[in-house]
Design an enzyme around this catalytic site. Sequence first.
Site, PDB file in Angstrom:
ATOM      1  N   ALA A 131      34.976  11.455 -16.581  1.00  0.00           N
ATOM      2  CA  ALA A 131      35.091  10.000 -16.689  1.00  0.00           C
ATOM      3  C   ALA A 131      36.517   9.564 -17.014  1.00  0.00           C
ATOM      4  O   ALA A 131      36.816   8.370 -17.033  1.00  0.00           O
ATOM      5  CB  ALA A 131      34.124   9.482 -17.761  1.00  0.00           C
ATOM      6  N   ARG A 179      40.868   9.416 -16.760  1.00  0.00           N
ATOM      7  CA  ARG A 179      41.788   8.985 -15.687  1.00  0.00           C
ATOM      8  C   ARG A 179      42.022  10.128 -14.701  1.00  0.00           C
ATOM      9  O   ARG A 179      41.916   9.939 -13.487  1.00  0.00           O
ATOM     10  CB  ARG A 179      43.125   8.532 -16.300  1.00  0.00           C
ATOM     11  CG  ARG A 179      43.047   7.183 -16.971  1.00  0.00           C
ATOM     12  CD  ARG A 179      44.283   6.887 -17.783  1.00  0.00           C
ATOM     13  NE  ARG A 179      44.331   7.764 -18.964  1.00  0.00           N
ATOM     14  CZ  ARG A 179      44.929   7.469 -20.117  1.00  0.00           C
ATOM     15  NH1 ARG A 179      45.556   6.330 -20.256  1.00  0.00           N
ATOM     16  NH2 ARG A 179      44.909   8.303 -21.128  1.00  0.00           N
ATOM     17  N   MET A 180      42.344  11.320 -15.209  1.00  0.00           N
ATOM     18  CA  MET A 180      42.606  12.452 -14.318  1.00  0.00           C
ATOM     19  C   MET A 180      41.293  12.999 -13.756  1.00  0.00           C
ATOM     20  O   MET A 180      41.180  13.311 -12.577  1.00  0.00           O
ATOM     21  CB  MET A 180      43.358  13.556 -15.070  1.00  0.00           C
ATOM     22  CG  MET A 180      44.809  13.251 -15.339  1.00  0.00           C
ATOM     23  SD  MET A 180      45.787  13.116 -13.822  1.00  0.00           S
ATOM     24  CE  MET A 180      45.842  14.818 -13.319  1.00  0.00           C
ATOM     25  N   GLY A 229      43.852  21.342 -16.861  1.00  0.00           N
ATOM     26  CA  GLY A 229      44.994  20.435 -16.841  1.00  0.00           C
ATOM     27  C   GLY A 229      45.251  19.812 -18.197  1.00  0.00           C
ATOM     28  O   GLY A 229      46.337  19.294 -18.437  1.00  0.00           O
ATOM     29  N   THR A 272      46.430  19.178 -21.787  1.00  0.00           N
ATOM     30  CA  THR A 272      47.645  19.745 -22.399  1.00  0.00           C
ATOM     31  C   THR A 272      47.394  20.048 -23.882  1.00  0.00           C
ATOM     32  O   THR A 272      46.276  19.900 -24.367  1.00  0.00           O
ATOM     33  CB  THR A 272      48.814  18.761 -22.242  1.00  0.00           C
ATOM     34  OG1 THR A 272      48.375  17.464 -22.628  1.00  0.00           O
ATOM     35  CG2 THR A 272      49.276  18.709 -20.799  1.00  0.00           C
ATOM     36  N   ALA A 281      47.637  24.848 -16.435  1.00  0.00           N
ATOM     37  CA  ALA A 281      48.891  24.352 -15.841  1.00  0.00           C
ATOM     38  C   ALA A 281      49.304  23.038 -16.507  1.00  0.00           C
ATOM     39  O   ALA A 281      48.575  22.048 -16.417  1.00  0.00           O
ATOM     40  CB  ALA A 281      48.723  24.151 -14.339  1.00  0.00           C
ATOM     41  N   PRO A 282      50.443  23.025 -17.168  1.00  0.00           N
ATOM     42  CA  PRO A 282      50.881  21.771 -17.799  1.00  0.00           C
ATOM     43  C   PRO A 282      51.229  20.693 -16.785  1.00  0.00           C
ATOM     44  O   PRO A 282      51.265  19.513 -17.125  1.00  0.00           O
ATOM     45  CB  PRO A 282      52.114  22.173 -18.610  1.00  0.00           C
ATOM     46  CG  PRO A 282      52.548  23.495 -18.097  1.00  0.00           C
ATOM     47  CD  PRO A 282      51.357  24.139 -17.446  1.00  0.00           C
ATOM     48  N   HIS A 332      57.628   8.780 -19.334  1.00  0.00           N
ATOM     49  CA  HIS A 332      56.182   8.642 -19.128  1.00  0.00           C
ATOM     50  C   HIS A 332      55.691   7.255 -19.527  1.00  0.00           C
ATOM     51  O   HIS A 332      56.372   6.521 -20.248  1.00  0.00           O
ATOM     52  CB  HIS A 332      55.425   9.692 -19.953  1.00  0.00           C
ATOM     53  CG  HIS A 332      55.451  11.058 -19.342  1.00  0.00           C
ATOM     54  ND1 HIS A 332      56.494  11.926 -19.526  1.00  0.00           N
ATOM     55  CD2 HIS A 332      54.562  11.703 -18.545  1.00  0.00           C
ATOM     56  CE1 HIS A 332      56.260  13.048 -18.866  1.00  0.00           C
ATOM     57  NE2 HIS A 332      55.094  12.940 -18.251  1.00  0.00           N
ATOM     58  N   HIS A 333      54.448   6.973 -19.155  1.00  0.00           N
ATOM     59  CA  HIS A 333      53.742   5.759 -19.596  1.00  0.00           C
ATOM     60  C   HIS A 333      53.568   5.801 -21.126  1.00  0.00           C
ATOM     61  O   HIS A 333      53.487   6.893 -21.703  1.00  0.00           O
ATOM     62  CB  HIS A 333      52.376   5.674 -18.894  1.00  0.00           C
ATOM     63  CG  HIS A 333      51.492   6.854 -19.184  1.00  0.00           C
ATOM     64  ND1 HIS A 333      50.676   6.905 -20.294  1.00  0.00           N
ATOM     65  CD2 HIS A 333      51.330   8.043 -18.548  1.00  0.00           C
ATOM     66  CE1 HIS A 333      50.025   8.062 -20.312  1.00  0.00           C
ATOM     67  NE2 HIS A 333      50.411   8.776 -19.259  1.00  0.00           N
ATOM     68  N   LYS A 337      50.839   7.990 -23.451  1.00  0.00           N
ATOM     69  CA  LYS A 337      50.871   9.443 -23.606  1.00  0.00           C
ATOM     70  C   LYS A 337      50.954   9.801 -25.088  1.00  0.00           C
ATOM     71  O   LYS A 337      51.748   9.230 -25.829  1.00  0.00           O
ATOM     72  CB  LYS A 337      52.080  10.009 -22.840  1.00  0.00           C
ATOM     73  CG  LYS A 337      52.155  11.511 -22.870  1.00  0.00           C
ATOM     74  CD  LYS A 337      53.170  12.045 -21.880  1.00  0.00           C
ATOM     75  CE  LYS A 337      53.338  13.548 -21.996  1.00  0.00           C
ATOM     76  NZ  LYS A 337      52.088  14.299 -21.886  1.00  0.00           N
TER      77      LYS A 337
HETATM   78  N1  LIG Z   1      48.308  19.161 -16.004  1.00  0.00           N
HETATM   79  C1  LIG Z   1      48.611  17.999 -15.425  1.00  0.00           C
HETATM   80  O1  LIG Z   1      49.162  17.952 -14.313  1.00  0.00           O
HETATM   81  C2  LIG Z   1      48.268  16.731 -16.140  1.00  0.00           C
HETATM   82  C3  LIG Z   1      48.527  15.477 -15.564  1.00  0.00           C
HETATM   83  C4  LIG Z   1      48.139  14.326 -16.254  1.00  0.00           C
HETATM   84  C5  LIG Z   1      47.486  14.436 -17.484  1.00  0.00           C
HETATM   85  N2  LIG Z   1      47.278  15.674 -18.030  1.00  0.00           N
HETATM   86  C6  LIG Z   1      46.536  15.875 -19.276  1.00  0.00           C
HETATM   87  O2  LIG Z   1      45.156  15.790 -18.965  1.00  0.00           O
HETATM   88  C7  LIG Z   1      44.433  15.360 -20.123  1.00  0.00           C
HETATM   89  C8  LIG Z   1      43.570  14.158 -19.759  1.00  0.00           C
HETATM   90  O3  LIG Z   1      44.417  13.075 -19.416  1.00  0.00           O
HETATM   91  P1  LIG Z   1      43.808  11.665 -19.002  1.00  0.00           P
HETATM   92  O4  LIG Z   1      44.953  10.757 -18.806  1.00  0.00           O
HETATM   93  O5  LIG Z   1      42.815  11.846 -17.908  1.00  0.00           O
HETATM   94  O6  LIG Z   1      43.049  11.276 -20.353  1.00  0.00           O
HETATM   95  P2  LIG Z   1      41.702  10.407 -20.511  1.00  0.00           P
HETATM   96  O7  LIG Z   1      41.620  10.060 -21.971  1.00  0.00           O
HETATM   97  O8  LIG Z   1      41.670   9.317 -19.501  1.00  0.00           O
HETATM   98  O9  LIG Z   1      40.535  11.432 -20.122  1.00  0.00           O
HETATM   99  C9  LIG Z   1      40.018  12.413 -20.974  1.00  0.00           C
HETATM  100  C10 LIG Z   1      38.514  12.335 -20.837  1.00  0.00           C
HETATM  101  O10 LIG Z   1      37.917  13.470 -21.483  1.00  0.00           O
HETATM  102  C11 LIG Z   1      36.733  13.026 -22.094  1.00  0.00           C
HETATM  103  N3  LIG Z   1      36.278  14.006 -23.080  1.00  0.00           N
HETATM  104  C12 LIG Z   1      36.679  14.172 -24.367  1.00  0.00           C
HETATM  105  N4  LIG Z   1      36.013  15.202 -24.924  1.00  0.00           N
HETATM  106  C13 LIG Z   1      35.183  15.689 -23.975  1.00  0.00           C
HETATM  107  C14 LIG Z   1      34.238  16.745 -23.944  1.00  0.00           C
HETATM  108  N5  LIG Z   1      34.024  17.512 -25.010  1.00  0.00           N
HETATM  109  N6  LIG Z   1      33.542  16.959 -22.798  1.00  0.00           N
HETATM  110  C15 LIG Z   1      33.759  16.194 -21.712  1.00  0.00           C
HETATM  111  N7  LIG Z   1      34.647  15.180 -21.681  1.00  0.00           N
HETATM  112  C16 LIG Z   1      35.335  14.926 -22.802  1.00  0.00           C
HETATM  113  C17 LIG Z   1      37.107  11.667 -22.659  1.00  0.00           C
HETATM  114  O11 LIG Z   1      35.948  10.910 -22.969  1.00  0.00           O
HETATM  115  C18 LIG Z   1      37.900  11.092 -21.489  1.00  0.00           C
HETATM  116  O12 LIG Z   1      37.044  10.460 -20.557  1.00  0.00           O
HETATM  117  C19 LIG Z   1      45.499  15.083 -21.197  1.00  0.00           C
HETATM  118  O13 LIG Z   1      45.613  16.240 -22.015  1.00  0.00           O
HETATM  119  C20 LIG Z   1      46.760  14.868 -20.372  1.00  0.00           C
HETATM  120  O14 LIG Z   1      47.943  15.166 -21.107  1.00  0.00           O
HETATM  121  C21 LIG Z   1      47.644  16.804 -17.364  1.00  0.00           C
END
Ligand SMILES: NC(=O)c1ccc[n+]([C@@H]2O[C@H](COP(=O)([O-])OP(=O)(O)OC[C@H]3O[C@@H](n4cnc5c(N)ncnc54)[C@H](O)[C@@H]3O)[C@@H](O)[C@H]2O)c1
Length: 252
Positions: free
Chosen positions: A11, A13-14, A81, A83, A108-109, A138-139, A142
């Site tokens: 659910a 963003r990613m 993904g 971090t 992968a970071p 970044h936005h 973060k």
């Molecule tokens: N590796 C990459 O290329 C990359 C790119 C962008 C973001 N990120 C990282 O990805 C992560 C997510 O980023 P985002 O912007 O999507 O954040 P986000 O807050 O939009 O999404 C995280 C989701 O995880 C859910 N969640 C929390 N605990 C959970 C659980 N136990 N089980 C299932 N779902 C759970 C939250 O409710 C939320 O919907 C962050 O750590 C961000 O830094 C990595």
Amino acid sequence: MSIRVGVIGSAGRMGSEVVRALEAASDLDFVRGITAEDSLEQLLDDDGAPLVDVAVDFTLPSVTKANVLWLIEHGIHAVVGATGWDDAALADVRAALDDTPETGVLIAPNFAIGAVLAMSFARTAARFYESAEVVELHHPDKLDAPSGTALHTARAIADGRAQANLGPVPDATERDPHGARGADIDGVHVHAVRLRGLVAHEEILFGNPGEQLTIRHDSFDRVSFMPGVLHGVREVASHPGLTVGLENYLSL
Ligand SMILES: NC(=O)c1ccc[n+]([C@@H]2O[C@H](COP(=O)([O-])OP(=O)(O)OC[C@H]3O[C@@H](n4cnc5c(N)ncnc54)[C@H](O)[C@@H]3O)[C@@H](O)[C@H]2O)c1
């Protein structure tokens, strides 16, 4: 046969972007998404057998390790993904993999191919330049700074410099009470900008007398991470054990 895939954090963003990308990929079968309200047990059938071959985790730093350990325990390959991984957490994953050595885990970071290439180019350039600094932008939503990518990049540059026996970068600063020189990562300064409107950007600056090289990568949209995520999903089963960094899957 298509690879069966689950998404943890579906659910977010990613996570929601990953679900869309999986649904559009004809060789991959998106089975189910797990939100914060669900249980990981939903990735198993009634007999406890996995319903998925691979799970993608885009949750949060506070929960991702527990998810990955659970996936390893159930022999499900993991593409991660989220971090916030430190050396101790990575060691726990390695230890867990001792019991299921055929399972692959990719952490992968940064899944943007261009960002991974920028990091690789920076490692190559590092030994040729007296000065090197990293700016990540970044936005403002973060949570961590500097970004995992900038940290990784700075360490790669420091590594390249050390191998070439380059000394410390030149810097006459004697007084910096406000931290204007940024973070010092293994001798490489890293600056973090947080600005509304940005997504994820990195600029790597190299300087020599009379010359500058700038390597810049911009992710304008989360869709930029999807080719890397899908590549990870397709490849993870052929890379047993723990792999940190998508560069290890790209034959660079
Ligand atoms: N590796 C990459 O290329 C990359 C790119 C962008 C973001 N990120 C990282 O990805 C992560 C997510 O980023 P985002 O912007 O999507 O954040 P986000 O807050 O939009 O999404 C995280 C989701 O995880 C859910 N969640 C929390 N605990 C959970 C659980 N136990 N089980 C299932 N779902 C759970 C939250 O409710 C939320 O919907 C962050 O750590 C961000 O830094 C990595």
